[in-house]
Write a protein that holds these residues in place. Sequence first.
Motif, PDB file in Angstrom:
ATOM      1  N   ALA A 180       0.874  -1.170   0.000  1.00  0.00           N
ATOM      2  CA  ALA A 180       0.000   0.000   0.000  1.00  0.00           C
ATOM      3  C   ALA A 180       0.915   1.226   0.000  1.00  0.00           C
ATOM      4  CB  ALA A 180      -0.875  -0.016   1.246  1.00  0.00           C
ATOM      5  N   THR A 181       0.483   2.319  -0.603  1.00  0.00           N
ATOM      6  CA  THR A 181       1.308   3.530  -0.531  1.00  0.00           C
ATOM      7  C   THR A 181       1.301   4.007   0.920  1.00  0.00           C
ATOM      8  OG1 THR A 181      -0.526   5.039  -0.877  1.00  0.00           O
ATOM      9  CG2 THR A 181       0.586   4.208  -2.862  1.00  0.00           C
ATOM     10  N   PRO A 182       2.314   4.795   1.302  1.00  0.00           N
ATOM     11  CA  PRO A 182       2.288   5.335   2.665  1.00  0.00           C
ATOM     12  C   PRO A 182       0.979   6.070   2.956  1.00  0.00           C
ATOM     13  CG  PRO A 182       4.437   5.690   1.683  1.00  0.00           C
ATOM     14  CD  PRO A 182       3.568   5.126   0.599  1.00  0.00           C
ATOM     15  N   ASP A 183       0.432   6.771   1.971  1.00  0.00           N
ATOM     16  CA  ASP A 183      -0.835   7.476   2.211  1.00  0.00           C
ATOM     17  C   ASP A 183      -1.999   6.507   2.408  1.00  0.00           C
ATOM     18  OD1 ASP A 183       0.251   9.986   2.176  1.00  0.00           O
ATOM     19  OD2 ASP A 183      -0.052  10.276   0.020  1.00  0.00           O
ATOM     20  N   ASP A 184      -2.030   5.420   1.626  1.00  0.00           N
ATOM     21  CA  ASP A 184      -3.085   4.404   1.828  1.00  0.00           C
ATOM     22  C   ASP A 184      -2.990   3.808   3.227  1.00  0.00           C
ATOM     23  OD1 ASP A 184      -4.046   4.609  -0.760  1.00  0.00           O
ATOM     24  OD2 ASP A 184      -2.881   2.902  -1.520  1.00  0.00           O
ATOM     25  N   ALA A 185      -1.759   3.486   3.641  1.00  0.00           N
ATOM     26  CA  ALA A 185      -1.557   2.885   4.968  1.00  0.00           C
ATOM     27  C   ALA A 185      -1.984   3.880   6.041  1.00  0.00           C
ATOM     28  CB  ALA A 185      -0.090   2.491   5.149  1.00  0.00           C
ATOM     29  N   GLN A 186      -1.561   5.134   5.896  1.00  0.00           N
ATOM     30  CA  GLN A 186      -1.932   6.171   6.867  1.00  0.00           C
ATOM     31  C   GLN A 186      -3.450   6.334   6.930  1.00  0.00           C
ATOM     32  OE1 GLN A 186      -0.902   7.967   9.278  1.00  0.00           O
ATOM     33  NE2 GLN A 186      -2.557   9.492   9.378  1.00  0.00           N
ATOM     34  N   ASP A 187      -4.094   6.393   5.763  1.00  0.00           N
ATOM     35  CA  ASP A 187      -5.548   6.604   5.742  1.00  0.00           C
ATOM     36  C   ASP A 187      -6.260   5.535   6.555  1.00  0.00           C
ATOM     37  OD1 ASP A 187      -5.274   8.799   4.209  1.00  0.00           O
ATOM     38  OD2 ASP A 187      -6.000   7.885   2.335  1.00  0.00           O
ATOM     39  N   MET A 188      -5.895   4.264   6.326  1.00  0.00           N
ATOM     40  CA  MET A 188      -6.633   3.203   7.026  1.00  0.00           C
ATOM     41  C   MET A 188      -6.218   3.120   8.494  1.00  0.00           C
ATOM     42  SD  MET A 188      -9.122   1.180   6.508  1.00  0.00           S
ATOM     43  CE  MET A 188      -9.281   0.475   4.863  1.00  0.00           C
ATOM     44  N   CYS A 189      -4.942   3.330   8.793  1.00  0.00           N
ATOM     45  CA  CYS A 189      -4.521   3.274  10.206  1.00  0.00           C
ATOM     46  C   CYS A 189      -5.177   4.407  10.986  1.00  0.00           C
ATOM     47  CB  CYS A 189      -2.998   3.329  10.319  1.00  0.00           C
ATOM     48  SG  CYS A 189      -2.210   1.820   9.711  1.00  0.00           S
ATOM     49  N   SER A 190      -5.322   5.559  10.344  1.00  0.00           N
ATOM     50  CA  SER A 190      -5.979   6.679  11.022  1.00  0.00           C
ATOM     51  C   SER A 190      -7.483   6.411  11.152  1.00  0.00           C
ATOM     52  CB  SER A 190      -5.644   7.965  10.277  1.00  0.00           C
ATOM     53  OG  SER A 190      -6.765   8.717  10.026  1.00  0.00           O
ATOM     54  N   PHE A 191      -8.065   5.777  10.135  1.00  0.00           N
ATOM     55  CA  PHE A 191      -9.479   5.391  10.230  1.00  0.00           C
ATOM     56  C   PHE A 191      -9.703   4.442  11.411  1.00  0.00           C
ATOM     57  CE2 PHE A 191     -12.693   2.153   9.366  1.00  0.00           C
ATOM     58  CZ  PHE A 191     -13.829   2.938   9.265  1.00  0.00           C
ATOM     59  N   ILE A 192      -8.784   3.481  11.580  1.00  0.00           N
ATOM     60  CA  ILE A 192      -8.885   2.517  12.688  1.00  0.00           C
ATOM     61  C   ILE A 192      -8.808   3.257  14.032  1.00  0.00           C
ATOM     62  CG2 ILE A 192      -7.624   0.633  13.862  1.00  0.00           C
ATOM     63  CD1 ILE A 192      -6.901  -0.397  11.000  1.00  0.00           C
ATOM     64  N   ARG A 193      -7.880   4.201  14.122  1.00  0.00           N
ATOM     65  CA  ARG A 193      -7.742   4.938  15.387  1.00  0.00           C
ATOM     66  C   ARG A 193      -8.988   5.785  15.668  1.00  0.00           C
ATOM     67  NH1 ARG A 193      -3.088   4.885  17.608  1.00  0.00           N
ATOM     68  NH2 ARG A 193      -1.890   4.907  15.668  1.00  0.00           N
ATOM     69  N   ARG A 194      -9.518   6.410  14.631  1.00  0.00           N
ATOM     70  CA  ARG A 194     -10.726   7.226  14.839  1.00  0.00           C
ATOM     71  C   ARG A 194     -11.907   6.345  15.244  1.00  0.00           C
ATOM     72  NH1 ARG A 194     -11.856   9.204   9.853  1.00  0.00           N
ATOM     73  NH2 ARG A 194      -9.809   8.796   8.962  1.00  0.00           N
ATOM     74  N   TRP A 195     -11.985   5.160  14.633  1.00  0.00           N
ATOM     75  CA  TRP A 195     -13.087   4.258  14.971  1.00  0.00           C
ATOM     76  C   TRP A 195     -12.971   3.834  16.440  1.00  0.00           C
ATOM     77  CZ3 TRP A 195     -13.939  -0.529  16.942  1.00  0.00           C
ATOM     78  CH2 TRP A 195     -15.253  -1.003  16.846  1.00  0.00           C
ATOM     79  N   ILE A 196     -11.759   3.556  16.876  1.00  0.00           N
ATOM     80  CA  ILE A 196     -11.557   3.152  18.275  1.00  0.00           C
ATOM     81  C   ILE A 196     -11.885   4.305  19.214  1.00  0.00           C
ATOM     82  CG2 ILE A 196      -9.755   2.516  19.969  1.00  0.00           C
ATOM     83  CD1 ILE A 196      -8.795   0.530  17.863  1.00  0.00           C
ATOM     84  N   SER A 197     -11.534   5.495  18.808  1.00  0.00           N
ATOM     85  CA  SER A 197     -11.868   6.660  19.621  1.00  0.00           C
ATOM     86  C   SER A 197     -13.387   6.770  19.798  1.00  0.00           C
ATOM     87  CB  SER A 197     -11.305   7.913  18.946  1.00  0.00           C
ATOM     88  OG  SER A 197     -11.707   9.045  19.648  1.00  0.00           O
ATOM     89  N   GLU A 228       1.975   9.293  10.445  1.00  0.00           N
ATOM     90  CA  GLU A 228       1.590   9.614  11.819  1.00  0.00           C
ATOM     91  C   GLU A 228       0.895   8.474  12.562  1.00  0.00           C
ATOM     92  OE1 GLU A 228      -0.706  13.193  11.918  1.00  0.00           O
ATOM     93  OE2 GLU A 228      -1.210  12.899  14.045  1.00  0.00           O
ATOM     94  N   ASP A 229       0.011   7.777  11.889  1.00  0.00           N
ATOM     95  CA  ASP A 229      -0.779   6.757  12.587  1.00  0.00           C
ATOM     96  C   ASP A 229      -0.279   5.343  12.362  1.00  0.00           C
ATOM     97  OD1 ASP A 229      -3.003   8.096  14.062  1.00  0.00           O
ATOM     98  OD2 ASP A 229      -3.215   9.055  12.106  1.00  0.00           O
ATOM     99  N   VAL A 230       0.876   5.188  11.736  1.00  0.00           N
ATOM    100  CA  VAL A 230       1.463   3.858  11.522  1.00  0.00           C
ATOM    101  C   VAL A 230       2.501   3.628  12.618  1.00  0.00           C
ATOM    102  CG1 VAL A 230       2.713   2.371   9.916  1.00  0.00           C
ATOM    103  CG2 VAL A 230       1.057   4.030   9.034  1.00  0.00           C
TER     104      VAL A 230
END
Length: 253
Positions: A180-197, A228-230
Amino acid sequence: MRKPLIAGNWKMYKSNAEAVELVRELAPLVTGLKDAEVAVCPPFTALSDVSRLLSDLGAEISLGAQDVYPEKEGAFTGEISPLMLKALDVAYVIAGHSERREIIGEDDEFIAAKLRAVLDAGMTPILCVGETLQEREAGGAAAKVEGQLEACLKGADGGEIAGMVIAYEPIWAIGTGKTATPDDAQDMCSFIRRWISGAYGEDAAAAVRVLYGGSVKPDNAAELMAMEDVDGALVGGASLKAADFAAIANFGR
Ligand code: PGA
């Protein structure tokens, strides 16, 4: 501050003797890392000898297992209990890897039971989530991951989730050489963190480590880890060679 975790998933590779050899090679290459914690997840057959060796060497490597059965003991032929892993000083247990979901047929409910059993035994689960190429192309990647998170985490509380590791592993990137591109990885990792929040609160979201996995190699690790979120990587193929895995773990240098 979340310390990145670089975890090697050796899958069904390495005999006991080969596993011991790999750890001997790896240990001196990953000492004194300030920016990351390193873990290896050998096959069950090598856990005992690798555990002893890590302790004899005083290695700065944590031990992980690739799977577990969610019962303490019993008539479950061929299975391994969390207590057996804990007794070998296993710290991390992978649960819900896509290969087990797809090839062995594990479902979210079974994976949730594994998480519960791993937490109860005092170890840290590494929960794997991720979408297929088809799901991504149809715009359903986030919905797939959200569904997996919801179903697999439902038996855990915010405090437990804070201490957990979640690995985002897009199935189309595993063992394919397609990262995955770094941006793809960041997008989903940040989505996971927001969902957990949203589901478990800010504190859990700020503390949980979210890794990326899927064709992580020495030459793409630094750019992925810079997002940031990886908070680290779950590494398959490249964890089987000491020099490659150590180069990934040394991404900060
Ligand atoms: P890979 O595997 O690094 O070989 O793509 C990652 C994984 O399955 O955890």
